[in-house]
Write a protein that holds these residues in place. Structure first.
Motif, PDB file in Angstrom:
ATOM      1  N   PRO A  43       0.836  -1.207   0.000  1.00 45.70           N
ATOM      2  CA  PRO A  43       0.000   0.000   0.000  1.00 45.70           C
ATOM      3  C   PRO A  43       0.871   1.258   0.000  1.00 45.70           C
ATOM      4  CG  PRO A  43      -0.726  -1.555   1.689  1.00 45.70           C
ATOM      5  CD  PRO A  43       0.601  -2.044   1.185  1.00 45.70           C
ATOM      6  N   ILE A  44       0.443   2.238  -0.765  1.00 48.30           N
ATOM      7  CA  ILE A  44       1.122   3.521  -0.809  1.00 48.30           C
ATOM      8  C   ILE A  44       0.303   4.535  -0.021  1.00 48.30           C
ATOM      9  CG2 ILE A  44       1.815   5.450  -2.275  1.00 48.30           C
ATOM     10  CD1 ILE A  44       2.496   3.471  -4.462  1.00 48.30           C
ATOM     11  N   TYR A  45       0.863   4.955   1.118  1.00 46.94           N
ATOM     12  CA  TYR A  45       0.313   6.072   1.878  1.00 46.94           C
ATOM     13  C   TYR A  45       1.002   7.334   1.364  1.00 46.94           C
ATOM     14  CZ  TYR A  45      -1.469   2.589   5.223  1.00 46.94           C
ATOM     15  OH  TYR A  45      -2.116   1.529   5.797  1.00 46.94           O
ATOM     16  N   PHE A  46       0.303   8.443   1.425  1.00 42.95           N
ATOM     17  CA  PHE A  46       0.834   9.646   0.780  1.00 42.95           C
ATOM     18  C   PHE A  46       0.493  10.871   1.617  1.00 42.95           C
ATOM     19  CE2 PHE A  46       1.233  13.093  -2.192  1.00 42.95           C
ATOM     20  CZ  PHE A  46       2.214  12.694  -3.093  1.00 42.95           C
ATOM     21  N   GLY A  47       1.499  11.704   1.895  1.00 42.95           N
ATOM     22  CA  GLY A  47       1.288  12.934   2.636  1.00 42.95           C
ATOM     23  C   GLY A  47       1.593  14.156   1.799  1.00 42.95           C
ATOM     24  N   GLY A  48       0.898  15.234   2.101  1.00 43.65           N
ATOM     25  CA  GLY A  48       1.084  16.500   1.395  1.00 43.65           C
ATOM     26  C   GLY A  48      -0.243  17.192   1.186  1.00 43.65           C
ATOM     27  N   TYR A  87      -4.551   8.386   1.611  1.00 41.45           N
ATOM     28  CA  TYR A  87      -4.092   9.766   1.741  1.00 41.45           C
ATOM     29  C   TYR A  87      -4.046  10.117   3.224  1.00 41.45           C
ATOM     30  CZ  TYR A  87      -3.874  14.834   1.547  1.00 41.45           C
ATOM     31  OH  TYR A  87      -3.493  16.132   1.726  1.00 41.45           O
ATOM     32  N   ALA A  88      -2.909  10.647   3.675  1.00 37.28           N
ATOM     33  CA  ALA A  88      -2.689  10.916   5.095  1.00 37.28           C
ATOM     34  C   ALA A  88      -2.631  12.420   5.359  1.00 37.28           C
ATOM     35  CB  ALA A  88      -1.385  10.257   5.557  1.00 37.28           C
ATOM     36  N   LEU A  89      -3.357  12.843   6.372  1.00 36.25           N
ATOM     37  CA  LEU A  89      -3.309  14.246   6.767  1.00 36.25           C
ATOM     38  C   LEU A  89      -3.171  14.359   8.274  1.00 36.25           C
ATOM     39  CD1 LEU A  89      -6.882  15.796   6.550  1.00 36.25           C
ATOM     40  CD2 LEU A  89      -6.477  13.431   5.972  1.00 36.25           C
ATOM     41  N   TRP A  90      -2.734  15.534   8.722  1.00 36.45           N
ATOM     42  CA  TRP A  90      -2.558  15.763  10.151  1.00 36.45           C
ATOM     43  C   TRP A  90      -3.897  16.074  10.806  1.00 36.45           C
ATOM     44  CZ3 TRP A  90       2.279  19.255   9.149  1.00 36.45           C
ATOM     45  CH2 TRP A  90       3.404  18.427   9.001  1.00 36.45           C
ATOM     46  N   GLY A  91      -3.897  16.175  12.130  1.00 41.37           N
ATOM     47  CA  GLY A  91      -5.137  16.322  12.881  1.00 41.37           C
ATOM     48  C   GLY A  91      -5.716  17.712  12.810  1.00 41.37           C
ATOM     49  N   GLU A  92      -6.483  17.951  11.782  1.00 42.02           N
ATOM     50  CA  GLU A  92      -7.113  19.246  11.573  1.00 42.02           C
ATOM     51  C   GLU A  92      -8.524  19.250  12.180  1.00 42.02           C
ATOM     52  OE1 GLU A  92      -7.070  19.666   7.335  1.00 42.02           O
ATOM     53  OE2 GLU A  92      -4.909  20.059   7.250  1.00 42.02           O
ATOM     54  N   THR A  93      -9.212  20.368  12.064  1.00 41.35           N
ATOM     55  CA  THR A  93     -10.591  20.446  12.523  1.00 41.35           C
ATOM     56  C   THR A  93     -11.478  19.595  11.612  1.00 41.35           C
ATOM     57  OG1 THR A  93     -11.186  22.328  11.120  1.00 41.35           O
ATOM     58  CG2 THR A  93     -10.201  22.814  13.286  1.00 41.35           C
ATOM     59  N   GLU A 131       2.266  23.271   3.278  1.00 41.88           N
ATOM     60  CA  GLU A 131       0.863  23.621   3.429  1.00 41.88           C
ATOM     61  C   GLU A 131       0.229  22.942   4.638  1.00 41.88           C
ATOM     62  OE1 GLU A 131      -2.632  25.627   2.617  1.00 41.88           O
ATOM     63  OE2 GLU A 131      -0.613  25.911   1.796  1.00 41.88           O
ATOM     64  N   GLY A 132       0.664  21.713   4.962  1.00 44.27           N
ATOM     65  CA  GLY A 132       0.099  21.025   6.115  1.00 44.27           C
ATOM     66  C   GLY A 132       0.316  21.804   7.394  1.00 44.27           C
ATOM     67  N   SER A 133       1.525  22.327   7.586  1.00 44.22           N
ATOM     68  CA  SER A 133       1.805  23.138   8.775  1.00 44.22           C
ATOM     69  C   SER A 133       0.992  24.424   8.765  1.00 44.22           C
ATOM     70  CB  SER A 133       3.292  23.464   8.844  1.00 44.22           C
ATOM     71  OG  SER A 133       4.058  22.294   9.039  1.00 44.22           O
ATOM     72  N   ARG A 134       0.852  25.033   7.615  1.00 46.99           N
ATOM     73  CA  ARG A 134       0.063  26.253   7.524  1.00 46.99           C
ATOM     74  C   ARG A 134      -1.380  25.998   7.941  1.00 46.99           C
ATOM     75  NH1 ARG A 134       2.213  27.977   1.541  1.00 46.99           N
ATOM     76  NH2 ARG A 134       4.287  28.744   2.150  1.00 46.99           N
ATOM     77  N   ARG A 135      -1.909  24.857   7.540  1.00 49.51           N
ATOM     78  CA  ARG A 135      -3.296  24.538   7.879  1.00 49.51           C
ATOM     79  C   ARG A 135      -3.445  24.303   9.386  1.00 49.51           C
ATOM     80  NH1 ARG A 135      -6.751  23.091   3.721  1.00 49.51           N
ATOM     81  NH2 ARG A 135      -7.893  21.674   5.101  1.00 49.51           N
ATOM     82  N   LEU A 136      -2.481  23.642  10.004  1.00 47.00           N
ATOM     83  CA  LEU A 136      -2.563  23.450  11.451  1.00 47.00           C
ATOM     84  C   LEU A 136      -2.453  24.788  12.183  1.00 47.00           C
ATOM     85  CD1 LEU A 136      -0.556  20.229  12.390  1.00 47.00           C
ATOM     86  CD2 LEU A 136      -2.977  20.489  11.876  1.00 47.00           C
ATOM     87  N   LEU A 137      -1.571  25.664  11.719  1.00 45.13           N
ATOM     88  CA  LEU A 137      -1.432  26.968  12.365  1.00 45.13           C
ATOM     89  C   LEU A 137      -2.671  27.834  12.140  1.00 45.13           C
ATOM     90  CD1 LEU A 137       2.313  27.780  11.653  1.00 45.13           C
ATOM     91  CD2 LEU A 137       1.278  27.017  13.801  1.00 45.13           C
ATOM     92  N   ALA A 138      -3.317  27.675  11.009  1.00 47.80           N
ATOM     93  CA  ALA A 138      -4.570  28.390  10.769  1.00 47.80           C
ATOM     94  C   ALA A 138      -5.635  27.943  11.762  1.00 47.80           C
ATOM     95  CB  ALA A 138      -5.047  28.161   9.336  1.00 47.80           C
ATOM     96  N   ALA A 139      -5.659  26.628  12.021  1.00 46.64           N
ATOM     97  CA  ALA A 139      -6.590  26.129  13.030  1.00 46.64           C
ATOM     98  C   ALA A 139      -6.226  26.674  14.407  1.00 46.64           C
ATOM     99  CB  ALA A 139      -6.577  24.602  13.035  1.00 46.64           C
ATOM    100  N   ALA A 183       3.942  23.897  14.170  1.00 49.58           N
ATOM    101  CA  ALA A 183       3.282  22.789  13.466  1.00 49.58           C
ATOM    102  C   ALA A 183       4.265  22.075  12.546  1.00 49.58           C
ATOM    103  CB  ALA A 183       2.069  23.283  12.675  1.00 49.58           C
ATOM    104  N   SER A 184       5.448  21.793  13.101  1.00 45.86           N
ATOM    105  CA  SER A 184       6.498  21.178  12.286  1.00 45.86           C
ATOM    106  C   SER A 184       6.223  19.713  11.982  1.00 45.86           C
ATOM    107  CB  SER A 184       7.851  21.305  12.991  1.00 45.86           C
ATOM    108  OG  SER A 184       7.812  20.688  14.264  1.00 45.86           O
ATOM    109  N   GLY A 185       5.193  19.156  12.585  1.00 44.26           N
ATOM    110  CA  GLY A 185       4.805  17.766  12.328  1.00 44.26           C
ATOM    111  C   GLY A 185       3.451  17.500  12.929  1.00 44.26           C
ATOM    112  N   ASN A 186       3.152  16.240  13.108  1.00 43.13           N
ATOM    113  CA  ASN A 186       1.915  15.803  13.734  1.00 43.13           C
ATOM    114  C   ASN A 186       1.902  16.321  15.177  1.00 43.13           C
ATOM    115  OD1 ASN A 186      -0.201  14.328  14.866  1.00 43.13           O
ATOM    116  ND2 ASN A 186       0.920  12.396  14.821  1.00 43.13           N
ATOM    117  N   SER A 187       1.110  17.361  15.481  1.00 44.18           N
ATOM    118  CA  SER A 187       1.259  18.050  16.760  1.00 44.18           C
ATOM    119  C   SER A 187      -0.052  18.496  17.387  1.00 44.18           C
ATOM    120  CB  SER A 187       2.187  19.266  16.592  1.00 44.18           C
ATOM    121  OG  SER A 187       1.789  20.061  15.485  1.00 44.18           O
ATOM    122  N   THR A 188      -1.188  18.097  16.859  1.00 46.94           N
ATOM    123  CA  THR A 188      -2.470  18.409  17.482  1.00 46.94           C
ATOM    124  C   THR A 188      -2.992  17.177  18.212  1.00 46.94           C
ATOM    125  OG1 THR A 188      -3.542  17.926  15.364  1.00 46.94           O
ATOM    126  CG2 THR A 188      -3.165  20.243  15.907  1.00 46.94           C
TER     127      THR A 188
END
Length: 372
Positions: free
Chosen positions: A172-177, A193-199, A275-283, A304-309
């Motif tokens: 399986p190919i997991y993909f971040g970005g 598709y993998a994303l960080w803990g957003e709202t 962009e992932g870090s920007r989205r976490l900081l926006a939250a 938000a340098s990584g998975n941090s929520t």
């Protein structure tokens, strides 16, 4: 739909709240983490990639040799290994481990870190290269005859791999970005598709965008969400624990071994590059506590340098919050704690079985997941 839980095995015992001591590759820590994750009921464990860290595929192989059923998710960055060789390396390990390998494609969003490995392409160029890379990897895994490939970044003649993935689902190919170029490549290539803990609102938006990108290629993807659950016997105790963790992280800022956990660009006025870090900081800019119990202060502190929520509360409350994401279409949760060993144990004892049972009950009652 069954749910998958992924843990995390670092090369040593460290986090935003724990300063590293001892060797860069701490075999005792790796052995303890592998044992805890396997006995705790995690399906897979992630092995991270960074331009200065030990090689993830080798650490994963060591863990596979010391476990029986724990599956592997190996973070891998395209561009530094020939795609034909990477495909054979992963397929070889898949055979050696009885089909336990998955790969997590991390194209990279920090120019400074990428330059440490000699990569000076722009973000758009990197994602274009990743797409070609995965074209070739897939062909190596599936083609029964030699093939040619001619792209801007890669050209191969009569490429062929005698070793193919062994697992029933292949590798399986997991993909971040989270940028637009990343989502376009994910739609073409990703299985998950993998994303960080957003709202919840942000996650719903991202899932819509990724599904649309995948539909262009006639594909459907699964989705993974990464979080740092903070558990305690009462809700008040859990929030007190979160506050204590934040204080410890503040005290450790700048300590040796913590440099990678802080994105200095995020606090420089320019903001983080990815962009992932920007989205976490926006939250985080909307508040420290969002939705039912999403906690953002650690993300704000670290840039938000990584998975941090985190989701903060009792195991029952955090399980209910995870179900809200499940209802949106998340079927994989990557969970890791600020105390890597102790938290993995508590997740296995208190959280994972509860979430599995809640989802099984919902499936038995015919509660539908979000439509794809």
């Amino acid at each position: 739909m069954p749910v998958e839980f992924i843990g995390y095995i670092g090369n040593h015992n460290a986090s935003e709240t724990i300063a590293r001591k001892g060797p860069v590759i701490d075999l005792d820590h790796i052995a303890a983490a592998a044992s805890i994750h396997e006995s705790a009921g995690f399906d897979r464990v992630l092995f991270a990639f960074h331009s200065t860290s030990p090689e993830s595929i080798l650490i994963a192989q060591h863990v596979a040799n010391n476990t029986r059923k724990l599956k592997l998710m190996i973070a891998h960055r395209p561009g530094f290994t020939a795609p034909t060789l990477a495909a054979r390396q992963l397929a070889t390990l898949d055979n050696l481990t009885g089909g336990r390998v998955a790969v997590h494609i991390i194209t990279g969003g920090n120019d400074k870190e990428l330059a440490q490995d000699g990569d000076h392409l722009s973000k758009d160029e990197r994602y274009a290269r990743t797409s070609e890379y995965l074209d070739i990897v897939r062909k190596e895994w599936t083609s029964e005859t030699p093939f040619d490939y001619a792209g801007k970044h890669y050209k191969v003649k009569q490429a062929f791999a005698a070793v193919k993935p062994q697992g029933l689902e292949g590798i399986p190919i997991y993909f971040g970005g989270s940028s637009d170029p990343a989502i376009a490549v994910a739609g073409k290539h990703a299985d998950v598709y993998a994303l960080w803990g957003e709202t919840l609102e942000q996650v719903a938006e991202t899932l819509r965008n990724v599904r649309a990108a995948a539909a262009v290629h006639g594909r459907k993807l699964r989705f993974s969400l990464s979080l740092r659950p903070i558990l305690a016997e009462t809700e008040d105790a859990a929030w007190e624990k979160a506050a204590s963790l934040l204080s410890r992280a503040k005290a450790l800022r700048g300590a040796p071994g913590t440099e990678r956990l802080i994105d200095t660009n995020a606090h420089s006025g320019n903001g983080p590059q990815n962009e992932g870090s920007r989205r976490l900081l926006a939250a985080a800019s909307r508040g420290a506590r969002l939705d039912k119990r999403l906690w953002t202060e650690m993300a704000a502190l670290t840039g938000a340098s990584g998975n941090s929520t985190s989701l903060v509360g009792t195991p029952e409350q955090v399980a209910e919050a995870l179900i809200d994401y499940y209802d949106l279409g998340i079927t994989t949760f990557l969970i890791r704690g600020f105390d890597p060993i102790e938290d993995a144990f508590h997740y296995g004892r208190d959280l994972i079985p509860l979430v599995r049972e809640l989802i099984a009950e919902r499936d038995r009652s015919g509660h539908a997941q979000a439509a794809e």
